[in-house]
Design an enzyme around this catalytic site. Structure first.
Site, PDB file in Angstrom:
ATOM      1  N   LYS A 157       1.687  -8.588  -2.012  1.00  0.00           N
ATOM      2  CA  LYS A 157       0.981  -9.474  -3.294  1.00  0.00           C
ATOM      3  C   LYS A 157       1.056  -7.562  -3.387  1.00  0.00           C
ATOM      4  CE  LYS A 157      -2.929  -9.915  -4.133  1.00  0.00           C
ATOM      5  NZ  LYS A 157      -3.205  -8.830  -3.655  1.00  0.00           N
ATOM      6  N   LYS A 166       0.608  -0.790   0.075  1.00  0.00           N
ATOM      7  CA  LYS A 166       0.208  -0.080  -0.198  1.00  0.00           C
ATOM      8  C   LYS A 166       0.883   1.381  -0.165  1.00  0.00           C
ATOM      9  CE  LYS A 166      -3.489  -2.421   0.498  1.00  0.00           C
ATOM     10  NZ  LYS A 166      -5.302  -2.635  -0.260  1.00  0.00           N
ATOM     11  N   ASP A 215      -1.594  -4.739  -5.395  1.00  0.00           N
ATOM     12  CA  ASP A 215      -3.007  -5.054  -5.561  1.00  0.00           C
ATOM     13  C   ASP A 215      -3.807  -4.925  -6.944  1.00  0.00           C
ATOM     14  OD1 ASP A 215      -4.276  -2.544  -2.851  1.00  0.00           O
ATOM     15  OD2 ASP A 215      -5.002  -4.784  -3.544  1.00  0.00           O
ATOM     16  N   GLU A 216      -5.100  -4.720  -6.524  1.00  0.00           N
ATOM     17  CA  GLU A 216      -5.888  -5.747  -7.175  1.00  0.00           C
ATOM     18  C   GLU A 216      -5.645  -4.515  -8.351  1.00  0.00           C
ATOM     19  OE1 GLU A 216      -7.088  -4.825  -4.592  1.00  0.00           O
ATOM     20  OE2 GLU A 216      -8.356  -3.367  -5.259  1.00  0.00           O
ATOM     21  N   LYS A 226     -13.352  -5.826   6.775  1.00  0.00           N
ATOM     22  CA  LYS A 226     -14.594  -4.676   5.668  1.00  0.00           C
ATOM     23  C   LYS A 226     -15.265  -5.058   4.788  1.00  0.00           C
ATOM     24  CE  LYS A 226     -10.844  -3.387   2.424  1.00  0.00           C
ATOM     25  NZ  LYS A 226     -10.037  -2.518   1.997  1.00  0.00           N
ATOM     26  N   HIS A 263      -7.124 -13.555  -7.328  1.00  0.00           N
ATOM     27  CA  HIS A 263      -8.427 -12.306  -6.537  1.00  0.00           C
ATOM     28  C   HIS A 263      -9.516 -11.669  -7.360  1.00  0.00           C
ATOM     29  CE1 HIS A 263      -9.446  -7.709  -4.832  1.00  0.00           C
ATOM     30  NE2 HIS A 263      -8.234  -7.558  -4.279  1.00  0.00           N
TER      31      HIS A 263
HETATM   32  C1  CAP Z   1      -7.057  -5.433   1.172  1.00  0.00           C
HETATM   33  C2  CAP Z   1      -7.009  -5.438   0.091  1.00  0.00           C
HETATM   34  C3  CAP Z   1      -8.192  -6.516  -0.997  1.00  0.00           C
HETATM   35  C4  CAP Z   1      -9.076  -6.721  -0.430  1.00  0.00           C
HETATM   36  C5  CAP Z   1     -10.205  -7.557  -1.212  1.00  0.00           C
HETATM   37  C6  CAP Z   1      -7.586  -3.589  -1.412  1.00  0.00           C
HETATM   38  O1  CAP Z   1      -6.279  -4.468   1.644  1.00  0.00           O
HETATM   39  O2  CAP Z   1      -5.863  -5.145  -0.584  1.00  0.00           O
HETATM   40  O3  CAP Z   1      -8.276  -6.655  -2.176  1.00  0.00           O
HETATM   41  O4  CAP Z   1      -9.027  -8.099   0.717  1.00  0.00           O
HETATM   42  O5  CAP Z   1     -11.592  -7.714  -0.988  1.00  0.00           O
HETATM   43  O6  CAP Z   1      -7.284  -3.239  -1.620  1.00  0.00           O
HETATM   44  O7  CAP Z   1      -8.408  -3.807  -0.139  1.00  0.00           O
HETATM   45  P1  CAP Z   1      -6.463  -3.756   3.135  1.00  0.00           P
HETATM   46  P2  CAP Z   1     -11.993  -9.860  -0.555  1.00  0.00           P
HETATM   47  O8  CAP Z   1      -5.787  -4.929   4.153  1.00  0.00           O
HETATM   48  O9  CAP Z   1      -5.682  -2.617   3.638  1.00  0.00           O
HETATM   49  O10 CAP Z   1      -7.825  -4.286   3.603  1.00  0.00           O
HETATM   50  O11 CAP Z   1     -11.182 -10.246  -0.157  1.00  0.00           O
HETATM   51  O12 CAP Z   1     -13.112  -9.712  -0.207  1.00  0.00           O
HETATM   52  O13 CAP Z   1     -11.741 -10.078  -2.547  1.00  0.00           O
HETATM   53 MG    MG Z   2      -6.788  -5.081  -2.975  1.00  0.00          MG
END
Ligand code: CAP
Ligand code: MG
Length: 425
Positions: free
Chosen positions: A179, A153, A181-182, A309, A269
């Site tokens: 990893k 992040k 991020d998406e 969250k 993801h």
């Molecule tokens: C988590 C995260 C993931 C989420 C996706 C985000 O970051 O990198 O993409 O977990 O949700 O961008 O929110 P944080 P899910 O740890 O800062 O929240 O796993 O439900 O698909």
């Molecule tokens: Mg993410």
């Protein structure tokens, strides 16, 4: 065309679908869904042949009214499809039938597919996961506890050197996995190749300093040929993992990138899934999608945290976990509507991520057990003392939870955990 055959006993080699339907007339709606998802349309056909009808018609074998809303009825509908309706090993083609036009039918006031039952003949056509949970544990040499993951992040914005440094600090503090991020792919401020090679340099440094196996999951999501090019770079660089955003990529790309047979673990993801899975009235359940992704062959899959969250209640998340982890799944008629055998198809490592921080870890381990990858982004890089401290706190909380040690007790010997517990009450 009539597809209603209530009480019909499906054959072992039929593909079954269970959905919740809202309509004025459930029987008519179920019949129309069966037709529109297979051989029929809105009117009788002069071109229809009796052998087509006999051989390829699906059967509506169960309709169970479970409620009503105004003059609409709500019911669970189960349909059995002959496998000849589908091309073996063609997931897009299969879904264009059983999960295609039907969502747009004007007569329906709600349609959500809840579960599929895939027969052995169908499963045998698909690659399935290459590694499975055991294969991944052997690769990382982490046999018991949950794996500790983080997401660099801010999601996007760092350059490749800054990104690599955050990754290094995450590993140095105790993360197994780092990893992308998406939504980080190859933006002008952080090109894919730069990032890949810089992060791998720091990974090697972290491995030699910690004596632990460290994993980088680069996000190779892109248009297909470019994704393959990036996958080749990942494989050539001996990077053991790649991450793909499966929903936005589409089923064909997921199926094909697995079938390319790259020598890396595929982390799935699920960004955008909630556009399809979240509504209780329309769409497809995450459980049904998860079963498809197991067939297509992802090795790790985000399935929720229950306590973080993102939305997803405990029973539903646990049912999804069952479907991707177990060999034989028993129905519960709440989220799992079919007994599903996987006939030796490898299982998938569940990933629990989204708003996670140390204090939540015992609950997550309580829900999932130890066969889970627990990821924290903000929960590490938002630690008051920075990434290394945040990673130390997460690693300590996961080790404590895996050993059944109360966090407050562990926090007495790990000040970074103590600070995290005070900071995120
Ligand atoms: C988590 C995260 C993931 C989420 C996706 C985000 O970051 O990198 O993409 O977990 O949700 O961008 O929110 P944080 P899910 O740890 O800062 O929240 O796993 O439900 O698909
Ligand atoms: Mg993410």
């Amino acid at each position: 065309m009539d597809y209603l055959e209530i009480g019909y006993v499906p054959k072992d080699n039929e593909l079954l679908s269970c959905m919740v339907v809202k309509a004025e007339n459930l029987e008519k709606a179920a019949n129309d869904i069966a037709g529109e998802s297979s051989i029929g349309t809105w009117t009788e056909l002069k071109t229809m042949k009796s052998e087509v009808y006999e051989k390829l018609r699906p059967r509506v074998y169960e309709i169970k009214e479970i409620g009503s809303e105004g003059n609409n009825k709500i019911g669970l509908v189960k349909i059995a499809y002959p496998l000849d309706d589908f091309e073996p090993n063609n997931m897009p083609g299969t879904l264009a039938g059983i999960a295609g036009n039907i969502f747009g039918m004007k007569s329906l006031k709600g349609l959500r597919i809840l579960d599929f039952r895939f027969p052995k003949e169908f499963i045998d056509c698909y690659s399935g996961p290459k590694y499975g949970i055991d294969g991944i544990r052997n690769l990382l040499n982490v046999k018991e506890r949950p794996l500790v993951g983080t997401i660099v992040k801010p999601k996007v914005g760092l350059n490749s050197e800054e990104h690599a440094k955050v990754a290094y600090n995450s590993w140095a503090g105790g993360c197994d996995i780092v990893k992308d991020d998406e939504n980080l792919v190859s933006q002008n401020f952080n090109k894919f190749e730069d990032r890949l090679y810089k992060v791998l340099e720091y990974r090697d440094k972290a491995e030699s300093e910690t004596g632990e196996k460290k994993i980088y999951m680069p996000n190779i999501t892109a248009s297909y040929r470019e994704m393959v090019r990036r996958a080749e770079l990942v494989e050539d660089a001996k990077c053991e993992y790649a991450m793909i955003d499966v929903v936005v990529l589409g089923f064909s790309a997921v199926q094909q990138i697995r079938e390319e047979g790259f020598d890396f673990v595929i982390h799935a993801h699920r960004a955008m899934h909630a556009a399809i899975t979240r509504s209780k009235e329309w769409g497809i359940s995450m459980l049904a999608l998860a079963k498809i992704y197991r067939l297509l062959g992802v090795d790790q899959l985000h399935i929720g945290t229950v306590v973080g969250k993102m939305e997803g209640v405990k029973e539903e998340v646990c049912s999804i976990r069952d479907e991707i982890v177990l060999e034989d799944v028993e129905k519960d008629d709440k989220y799992k509507f079919f007994d599903q055998k996987w006939y030796g198809l490898n299982n998938v490592f569940p990933v629990s991520s989204g708003g996670v921080y140390p204090k939540l870890v015992p609950e997550i381990v309580n829900i999932f057990g130890n066969d889970v990858i627990i990821q924290a982004g903000g929960g590490i890089h938002g630690h008051p003392d920075g990434t290394v401290a945040g990673a130390r706190a997460m690693r300590a909380s996961i080790e404590a939870a895996a050993e059944g040690i109360p966090l407050n007790e562990k926090a007495e010997e790990v000040p970074e955990l103590k600070k995290a517990l005070e900071y995120w009450k």
